[in-house]
Design a protein around this motif. Structure first.
Motif, short mmCIF file in Angstrom:
data_model
loop_
_atom_site.label_atom_id
_atom_site.label_comp_id
_atom_site.label_asym_id
_atom_site.label_seq_id
_atom_site.Cartn_x
_atom_site.Cartn_y
_atom_site.Cartn_z
N PHE A 253 0.83 -1.29 0.05
CA PHE A 253 0.15 0.04 0.04
C PHE A 253 1.00 1.27 -0.17
O PHE A 253 0.00 2.35 -0.02
CB PHE A 253 -0.98 -0.12 1.01
CG PHE A 253 -1.99 -0.99 1.16
CD1 PHE A 253 -3.27 -0.71 0.37
CD2 PHE A 253 -1.90 -2.20 1.68
CE1 PHE A 253 -4.17 -1.95 0.24
CE2 PHE A 253 -2.83 -3.19 1.77
CZ PHE A 253 -4.02 -3.04 0.94
N THR A 254 2.15 1.11 0.00
CA THR A 254 2.69 2.41 -0.02
C THR A 254 2.70 3.24 -1.25
O THR A 254 2.44 4.50 -1.11
CB THR A 254 4.48 2.18 0.22
OG1 THR A 254 4.70 1.66 1.42
CG2 THR A 254 5.39 3.31 -0.01
N MET A 255 2.56 2.69 -2.37
CA MET A 255 2.46 3.19 -3.68
C MET A 255 0.86 4.03 -3.63
O MET A 255 0.69 5.16 -4.08
CB MET A 255 2.41 2.42 -4.82
CG MET A 255 2.07 2.90 -6.16
SD MET A 255 2.29 1.87 -7.49
CE MET A 255 4.02 1.58 -7.58
N ILE A 256 -0.29 3.30 -3.19
CA ILE A 256 -1.36 3.96 -3.05
C ILE A 256 -1.44 5.05 -2.14
O ILE A 256 -2.06 5.99 -2.33
CB ILE A 256 -2.32 2.62 -2.76
CG1 ILE A 256 -2.33 1.62 -3.78
CG2 ILE A 256 -3.74 3.19 -2.31
CD1 ILE A 256 -3.16 0.41 -3.40
N MET A 275 11.91 7.24 -4.56
CA MET A 275 11.38 6.74 -3.22
C MET A 275 11.04 5.46 -3.14
O MET A 275 11.19 4.54 -2.14
CB MET A 275 10.00 7.70 -2.82
CG MET A 275 9.16 7.32 -1.59
SD MET A 275 7.88 8.26 -1.28
CE MET A 275 7.24 7.30 -0.09
N TYR A 276 10.07 4.91 -4.03
CA TYR A 276 9.88 3.38 -3.95
C TYR A 276 11.03 2.53 -4.21
O TYR A 276 11.11 1.44 -3.33
CB TYR A 276 8.85 3.06 -5.15
CG TYR A 276 7.64 3.74 -5.02
CD1 TYR A 276 6.92 4.26 -3.84
CD2 TYR A 276 6.99 3.97 -6.13
CE1 TYR A 276 5.82 5.08 -3.80
CE2 TYR A 276 5.76 4.80 -6.29
CZ TYR A 276 5.23 5.48 -5.04
OH TYR A 276 4.11 6.10 -5.10
N GLY A 277 12.08 2.72 -5.08
CA GLY A 277 13.44 2.17 -4.94
C GLY A 277 14.00 1.88 -3.88
O GLY A 277 14.58 1.09 -3.42
N ALA A 278 14.20 3.20 -3.08
CA ALA A 278 14.93 3.34 -1.73
C ALA A 278 14.26 2.38 -0.87
O ALA A 278 15.04 1.64 0.04
CB ALA A 278 14.93 4.79 -1.58
N LEU A 330 9.34 10.85 3.78
CA LEU A 330 10.38 10.42 4.30
C LEU A 330 10.02 9.39 5.50
O LEU A 330 10.72 8.43 5.65
CB LEU A 330 11.28 11.56 5.02
CG LEU A 330 12.52 11.29 5.79
CD1 LEU A 330 13.68 10.91 5.06
CD2 LEU A 330 13.19 12.39 6.56
N PHE A 331 8.92 9.60 6.07
CA PHE A 331 8.25 8.65 6.92
C PHE A 331 8.12 7.17 6.55
O PHE A 331 8.59 6.20 6.89
CB PHE A 331 7.10 9.21 7.91
CG PHE A 331 6.36 8.04 8.73
CD1 PHE A 331 7.08 7.83 9.98
CD2 PHE A 331 5.25 7.72 8.37
CE1 PHE A 331 6.26 7.12 10.95
CE2 PHE A 331 4.63 6.88 9.18
CZ PHE A 331 5.09 6.65 10.37
N LEU A 332 7.36 7.42 5.33
CA LEU A 332 6.93 6.07 4.74
C LEU A 332 8.42 5.43 4.20
O LEU A 332 8.47 3.99 4.20
CB LEU A 332 6.18 6.43 3.22
CG LEU A 332 4.72 6.79 3.75
CD1 LEU A 332 4.07 7.45 2.48
CD2 LEU A 332 3.85 5.76 4.09
N THR A 333 9.40 6.03 3.71
CA THR A 333 10.61 5.55 3.14
C THR A 333 11.18 4.64 4.45
O THR A 333 11.60 3.57 4.22
CB THR A 333 11.36 6.60 2.33
OG1 THR A 333 10.49 7.20 1.29
CG2 THR A 333 12.50 5.94 1.86
N LEU A 424 -4.04 5.09 9.07
CA LEU A 424 -3.51 3.79 8.81
C LEU A 424 -1.92 3.86 8.67
O LEU A 424 -1.13 3.18 9.45
CB LEU A 424 -4.10 3.27 7.70
CG LEU A 424 -5.60 2.76 7.68
CD1 LEU A 424 -5.89 2.22 6.30
CD2 LEU A 424 -5.73 1.71 8.61
N VAL A 425 -1.42 4.84 8.16
CA VAL A 425 -0.09 5.01 7.96
C VAL A 425 0.70 5.16 9.45
O VAL A 425 1.73 4.68 9.58
CB VAL A 425 0.34 6.19 6.85
CG1 VAL A 425 1.85 6.35 7.03
CG2 VAL A 425 -0.06 5.83 5.59
N CYS A 426 0.00 5.90 10.30
CA CYS A 426 0.73 6.04 11.58
C CYS A 426 0.18 5.15 12.64
O CYS A 426 1.35 4.46 13.29
CB CYS A 426 0.14 7.54 12.24
SG CYS A 426 0.79 8.93 11.17
N LEU A 427 -1.15 4.75 12.47
CA LEU A 427 -1.57 3.71 13.91
C LEU A 427 -0.97 2.23 13.69
O LEU A 427 -0.61 1.76 14.47
CB LEU A 427 -2.98 3.82 14.00
CG LEU A 427 -3.58 5.47 14.54
CD1 LEU A 427 -4.85 5.51 14.33
CD2 LEU A 427 -3.05 5.83 15.88
#
Length: 458
Positions: A253-256, A275-278, A330-333, A424-427
């Protein structure tokens, strides 16, 4: 080489398949859930089944790790290609799209399990020395670093799957390269235990263990019970279940989340590709740069500290809010990097559990595949639960209707969807990491990095 080949294919499959079937093939929520339930059952059962076969079968392609990789590699590559070529032009909610998803998931996971169980068993069986295992981890991470770069190049060449023909062509190239790497590995690698029975003076050893190598129900239940009653194994499996869940959560779900939460004028498509590659390349760099820490602190403390870090980062991001776009990216990566890097270390505690089992029950050879397979029996369902849970929540806020219209939708509906995505990304990582801390703290094998060897290499 097996890691290199599987890394190229697994990274692309886990990162793209959810978006492909939901957004391009337009599989309905019901069909998606049905596919995930079938996949969850098959995913859980095939690991202990293949594990028992590889540890107890007398058929060479199953009993010898090298041959399992050699013969499984071509089928693994073909299974990887199943998802990327539609069986016809799908209409929204087409039942054939749901069947396509089910078949793709089950066939790919079956071949992945058969090949990678043999590889995981080899990790525990090649050497019992902690330093040698760290060296194997280093080589493994170098191969993973190269293999996982497939996500970066795939995103650049296909513009994050917008050019679908280029995407399909790239997957064919990856299947050929990945299969070739695994075939090479299958031709050259072997386990210390593959030829143990043919060693001089080992006839009595073979006679002694032949009855336990037969396919008897009592031998299966006895070994399974011995594995399941190991307290460290129980703690590891509980912690690993949530790790598999969070890895699937970010991979799928990172891309979405990124496309919805970060405007294209803030982060263009090219920047998102990097970002996705990293997120797939940097975990290997992190593990490679942490070799001295692994030797001095040991994997137990490093894994525990990463759980604390994940919890703290999620709390800070939640407090900052969704409109700090660069910090969110940055947080997602960083989350993808830390979670995947931590996951890469999990073969070390499992190998120590295998060593402990070997000593405790005075086995002639380790039941490595059964331990890895039994672990997967309880943890693999998390790979299906993560997308099922997230899609159910998102569709409650109109994702199924909004995924086609995107930013042209009603602003209030879009805002509600983005709000729940940010939560969702945080919790999810915050709660998962907190539970993992509670499960991992009682784990007792903490100082294997200070012990030279647990049993003598044969």
């Amino acid at each position: 080489m097996t890691t290199l080949g599987s890394g190229m294919m697994n990274s692309i499959f886990s990162f793209y398949y959810v978006k492909l079937f939901l957004n391009k093939y337009r599989v309905s929520e019901g069909a998606f859930h049905q596919s995930q339930v079938v996949y969850m059952v098959w995913n859980a059962l095939n690991d202990p089944l293949f594990g028992y076969l590889q540890d107890n079968s007398r058929v060479p392609c199953c009993s010898q790790r090298r041959l399992s990789i050699l013969y499984g590699a071509p089928l693994y590559s073909m299974a990887f290609l199943l998802a990327w070529f539609p069986w016809r032009s799908y209409t929204p909610g087409d039942w054939l799209g749901g069947l396509h998803l089910t078949v793709s998931l089950c066939v790919f996971d079956g071949m992945l399990t058969f090949v990678l169980l043999a590889q995981c068993a080899l990790f525990a069986e090649i050497s019992s020395h902690h330093q040698n295992r760290l060296r194997l981890i280093k080589y493994n991470q170098v191969a993973s670093l190269i293999g996982s770069s497939s996500v970066l190049f795939c995103g650049l060449l296909s513009r994050n799957m917008e050019d679908f023909a280029a995407f399909q062509g790239f997957t064919v190239v990856i299947a050929v390269l990945g299969g070739g790497c695994m075939v090479y590995s299958g031709l050259h690698i072997e386990s210390r235990f593959d030829n143990k029975g043919s060693a001089p003076g080992s006839q009595g050893f073979v006679d002694q263990t032949s009855s336990s190598s037969s396919f008897s129900f009592s031998s299966v239940t006895s070994m399974m019970w011995q594995i399941l009653t190991n307290k460290d194994f129980q703690l590891f499996v509980f912690m690993n279940f949530f790790q598999v869940f969070i890895v699937a959560f970010f991979n799928n779900f990172t891309m979405i989340f990124t496309e919805h939460l970060i405007p294209p004028n803030v982060l263009p498509s090219l920047a998102k590709s990097f970002m996705y590659g990293a997120g797939f390349i940097c975990p290997q760099l992190l593990v490679l740069s942490s070799q001295s820490l692994l030797q001095s602190l040991g994997y137990y403390r490093i894994i525990l500290y990463t759980f604390y870090a994940e919890t703290g980062m999620a709390v800070i991001m939640l407090a900052l809010g969704p409109y700090h776009y660069y910090i969110l990216a940055l947080f997602l990566t960083i989350n993808m990097v830390i979670i995947q890097a931590t996951f890469s270390l999990f073969s070390l505690p499992l190998a120590d559990i295998i060593d402990s089992d070997l000593q405790k029950y005075k086995r002639s050879s380790p039941i490595s595949s059964m331990v890895f397979g039994t672990n997967a029996l309880f943890t693999k369902p998390a790979q299906s639960l993560a997308p099922m849970l997230v899609i159910t929540i998102l569709n409650q806020f109109g994702y199924e209707e909004l995924k086609e219209t995107g930013r042209d939708s009603d602003p209030s509906d879009l805002e509600s969807l983005h709000r729940i995505m940010f939560c969702l990304v945080c919790l999810v990582p915050m709660c998962v990491a907190a539970v993992q801390v509670l499960a991992w703290r009682p784990f007792s094998i903490r100082n294997s990095h200070t012990v030279d060897t647990k049993y003598i290499d044969g």
